[in-house]
Design an enzyme around this catalytic site. Structure first.
Site, short mmCIF file in Angstrom:
data_model
loop_
_atom_site.label_atom_id
_atom_site.label_comp_id
_atom_site.label_asym_id
_atom_site.label_seq_id
_atom_site.Cartn_x
_atom_site.Cartn_y
_atom_site.Cartn_z
N GLN A 1 0.89 -1.17 0.00
CA GLN A 1 0.00 0.00 0.00
C GLN A 1 0.92 1.21 0.00
OE1 GLN A 1 -3.20 1.03 -0.33
NE2 GLN A 1 -2.33 3.07 -0.04
N GLN B 1 0.27 4.60 -1.28
CA GLN B 1 -0.23 5.95 -1.04
C GLN B 1 -0.25 6.22 0.47
OE1 GLN B 1 -4.26 6.87 -2.29
NE2 GLN B 1 -3.77 8.98 -2.70
N GLY C 1 -10.71 0.76 2.28
CA GLY C 1 -11.85 0.14 1.62
C GLY C 1 -11.45 -0.27 0.21
N GLY C 2 -10.77 0.63 -0.45
CA GLY C 2 -10.28 0.34 -1.79
C GLY C 2 -9.09 1.21 -2.10
N MET C 3 -8.26 0.77 -3.02
CA MET C 3 -7.11 1.57 -3.46
C MET C 3 -7.05 1.44 -4.98
SD MET C 3 -4.59 3.55 -2.78
CE MET C 3 -3.69 4.27 -4.17
N GLU C 4 -7.01 2.60 -5.63
CA GLU C 4 -7.18 2.69 -7.08
C GLU C 4 -5.94 2.31 -7.87
OE1 GLU C 4 -7.04 5.14 -4.81
OE2 GLU C 4 -6.20 6.99 -5.62
N HIS D 1 -16.11 4.19 -6.85
CA HIS D 1 -15.14 5.20 -6.42
C HIS D 1 -13.75 4.90 -7.00
CE1 HIS D 1 -13.38 8.12 -3.50
NE2 HIS D 1 -12.34 7.29 -3.58
N GLU D 2 -13.28 3.67 -6.82
CA GLU D 2 -11.93 3.34 -7.32
C GLU D 2 -11.89 3.40 -8.84
OE1 GLU D 2 -10.09 3.66 -4.96
OE2 GLU D 2 -11.46 3.15 -3.32
N HIS E 1 -11.44 6.91 -10.02
CA HIS E 1 -10.04 7.37 -9.92
C HIS E 1 -9.28 7.13 -11.23
CE1 HIS E 1 -9.24 8.89 -5.93
NE2 HIS E 1 -9.69 7.80 -5.31
N GLU F 1 -9.52 13.16 -4.33
CA GLU F 1 -10.65 12.53 -3.64
C GLU F 1 -11.97 13.29 -3.81
OE1 GLU F 1 -10.43 9.57 -2.89
OE2 GLU F 1 -8.26 9.28 -2.74
N ASP G 1 -0.53 10.48 6.52
CA ASP G 1 -1.42 9.46 7.11
C ASP G 1 -2.13 10.02 8.35
OD1 ASP G 1 -0.88 7.56 5.22
OD2 ASP G 1 0.69 6.57 6.40
N TYR H 1 -12.56 14.65 0.81
CA TYR H 1 -13.57 13.88 0.09
C TYR H 1 -14.89 14.65 0.01
CZ TYR H 1 -10.71 9.62 0.71
OH TYR H 1 -9.71 8.68 0.69
N ARG I 1 -9.44 -2.54 8.22
CA ARG I 1 -9.77 -1.30 7.51
C ARG I 1 -9.81 -0.14 8.50
NH1 ARG I 1 -15.24 -0.36 3.84
NH2 ARG I 1 -14.65 1.72 3.12
N MET I 2 -8.99 0.86 8.24
CA MET I 2 -8.84 1.96 9.20
C MET I 2 -10.13 2.74 9.40
SD MET I 2 -5.02 3.38 8.71
CE MET I 2 -5.02 3.63 6.94
N LYS I 3 -10.99 2.77 8.37
CA LYS I 3 -12.27 3.45 8.52
C LYS I 3 -13.05 2.91 9.72
CE LYS I 3 -16.62 4.30 6.11
NZ LYS I 3 -17.48 3.97 4.96
#
Ligand code: BES
Ligand code: ZN
Length: 597
Positions: A131, A133, A263-266, A290-291, A294, A313, A370, A378, A542-544
């Site tokens: 990961q 980004q 959740g997702g990474m583009e 969403h992804e 992007h 975003e 981060d 967003y 998932r950090m969310k």
């Protein structure tokens, strides 16, 4: 000397990297990648008499550095800066147009999640994923780690033959390697910002969903994943009608192990997704929209630095909701906007003590991206773009969007470059929506657009505890979080108990509903939900979800110790980025409590 990105040692006066050639051996025993990278420098950027080349690194062990012609080059690796990592300065003699760096990553590389077999669905094989980004690419490759330096690349990954490597790139071929190993060749022909470098290695299988879409997952999850994401091709077609042709050849999906921190990474050509999206009812596919979005906003037109992150975003949330509107109608898109608005209000409250982070255009010198992460770019970004749409009318605004994407294709741009283009194409529009207040002001400007729909009005009229079962009222998976997030904090113990009993919220398989419920329960000190919250923190990475739940636990005196103990227990299963962020959340929550009389 001119640094043009507060998160990179890269110097704008120095040569530009044009392409990377990577050769890495993936070692699951030592948890390291080892090998070399060749950086090809753009001829037009070379100075006639040579000079320094500054690269970003984080915890890399440098073995040797040569020119691509094979001449040893002097270099120095400076002490570690806690946010930026260590600057690697190479002395380039005149005429050198490329360098070859032999190196090894640290077992603590911040971009890499190394999973033991027990942390995967099969329990049979280890797994590795990256990961990058915002600024973690430097922990796997020494490079100019700023989106302002876009690169193409080729890569050869040496992996155990029973596993498969995947990259956000075009697959070229697999070759046999040394005993029990294989070498996978990859290529990325389009210039990308380094934060879009991505790889994964594991026991994964795939299913074709359309000629340009394939879903990858661990074999045990493949069926369910293919069902959940079946409609992705129609999503791409809707996006193409809105934003122009999809220019990345393929749009493949990789369902990650649970410790994936987002959740997702583009990642281009291969979006990474949390397995928690597989809810069984396709209710969370907005993350895929969403992804996908992007691919235009973020990957074609990229933010120049993290200070312009809203360009990625904000535009993508706007594009995501336009795709959803095209596929599922205005009401659904408005519900998503309403969920976003509530999340934005909470983020604004949380950032009351750091109001500078509520501007769209931020100043992040000395700030770890981060740690600066929030929903502001967003959702406040979305509102600015929606205000522009409403002011200029959809037809003119859509024409502008297409022009924006054509004009800045494969460029990395600043907020100022965007506003210049708007001013030229839609004169007066910025003034009409008070864009300055969004871009440079704190909080939310008065008169920001609000989501509107009939269903939303109905939901807003619901009493704080739902009417009794006899009313026949049912909420959709998207409406539940909207309703729960809107409940007062604290909500009474009786209401919490009634909600959980009647709707079995603690047993929900939809992680959006479950996390909204657990957040409400913890913030209401509703103890019966505690065991489920504790277990959930060990099921997801998932950090969310981790952030608000750890925060809620750590802010309350009688659960503070539990937060620490849980983190210690689950930590080995989290990604390094998540660990770092949770440490920060715990520190902040404790300081906050200590500071209140
Ligand atoms: N690019 C982001 C994830 C990200 C942001 C990674 C910043 C590292 C640093 C991704 O596109 C994203 O926004 N994911 C969201 C999806 C949601 C807004 C639909 C997520 O992970 O929740
Ligand atoms: Zn995004």
């Amino acid at each position: 000397m001119a640094r043009f990105d507060p998160h990179s040692w890269c110097d704008s006066d120095q040569p530009e990297t044009e392409s990377l050639d990577l050769e890495l051996r993936v070692d699951f025993d030592s948890h390291t990648l080892a090998g070399e990278v060749k950086l090809q420098l753009r001829a037009s950027s070379l100075s006639a008499h040579g000079g320094p080349l500054d690269l970003d690194t984080r915890e890399l062990a440098i073995v040797s550095i040569d020119s691509t012609a094979g001449k040893k080059l002097p270099y120095s690796l400076e002490p570690l800066d806690p946010i930026l990592g260590a600057r690697l300065r190479i002395d380039l003699p005149a005429g050198v147009d490329g360098v070859r760096i032999r190196y090894r990553t640290s077992e603590r590389a911040s971009a890499l999640g190394w999973l033991e077999p027990a942390q995967t669905a099969s329990g049979q094989h280890p797994y590795l994923f990256s990961q990058c980004q915002a600024i973690h690419a430097r922990s796997i490759v020494p490079l100019q780690d700023t989106p302002r330096r876009r690169v193409t690349f080729a890569a050869r990954l040496d992996v155990p033959a029973e596993l498969r490597s995947l990259m956000a790139a075009r697959f070229v071929a697999r070759q046999p390697g040394s005993a029990g190993r294989a070498i996978d060749h990859w290529q990325m022909p389009e210039p990308i910002p380094p934060y879009l470098l991505a790889l994964a290695v594991g026991d994964v299988a795939s299913r074709e969903l359309s000629p340009r879409v394939r879903v990858w997952a661990e074999p045990a999850q493949l069926e369910a994943a293919a069902r959940e994401f079946e409609a992705v091709e129609s999503m791409i077609e809707a996006a193409e009608r809105l934003f122009g042709s999809y220019d990345w050849e393929r749009f493949d999906l990789l369902v990650m192990p649970p410790s994936f921190p987002y959740g997702g990474m583009e990642n281009p050509r291969l979006t990474f997704l949390t397995p928690s999206l597989i809810a069984g009812d396709r209710s969370l596919v907005n993350v895929v929209a969403h992804e996908l979005a992007h691919s235009w906003t973020g990957n074609l037109v990229s933010n120049a630095t993290a200070e312009h992150f809203w360009l990625n975003e904000g535009f993508t949330v706007y594009a995501e909701r336009r795709i959803l509107e095209a596929l599922e109608g205005r009401d659904v898109a408005e519900l998503h906007a309403a969920v976003g608005r509530q999340a934005l209000e909470r983020a604004l409250q949380r950032l009351a003590a750091q109001p500078q982070l509520t501007r769209l255009r931020t100043q992040l010198g000395g700030v770890d991206p981060d740690h600066a992460f929030s929903l502001i770019p967003y959702e406040k970004g979305y509102l600015l773009l929606r205000a522009l749409e409403e002011s200029e009318g959809r037809e003119r605004w859509d024409a502008f969007l297409r022009q924006y994407m054509r004009r800045f294709r494969f460029c990395s741009i600043t907020t100022e470059e965007l506003t210049e283009l708007i001013e030229a194409e839609l004169p007066g529009a910025l003034e009409r929506v008070n864009a300055r207040a969004y871009l440079h002001g704190e909080g939310l400007p008065p008169g920001a657009p609000a989501a509107r729909s009939q269903r939303l009005a109905q939901l807003r009229a619901l009493p704080p505890a739902l009417p009794d079962a006899a009313s026949g009222l049912t909420l959709s998976p998207l409406e539940w979080p909207l309703y729960l997030d809107h409940m007062p904090r604290p909500t009474s113990q009786e209401t919490c108990a009634a909600l959980d009993q009647r709707f079995q919220l603690s047993a929900s398989h939809n992680t959006e509903i479950l996390s909204a419920w657990l957040q409400l329960a913890l913030e209401s000190e509703y103890a019966p939900a505690l065991p489920r919250a504790e277990a959930f923190l060990g099921e997801v990475g998932r950090m969310k979800y981790l952030r608000p739940l750890y925060r809620a636990l750590a802010r309350r005196p009688h659960t503070r110790e539990r937060a620490r103990a849980l983190f210690a227990r689950h930590r080995p299963g989290y990604h390094p980025i998540a660990c770092h962020v949770i440490e920060q959340v715990l520190r902040e929550a404790e300081a906050e409590v200590a500071g209140t009389p």
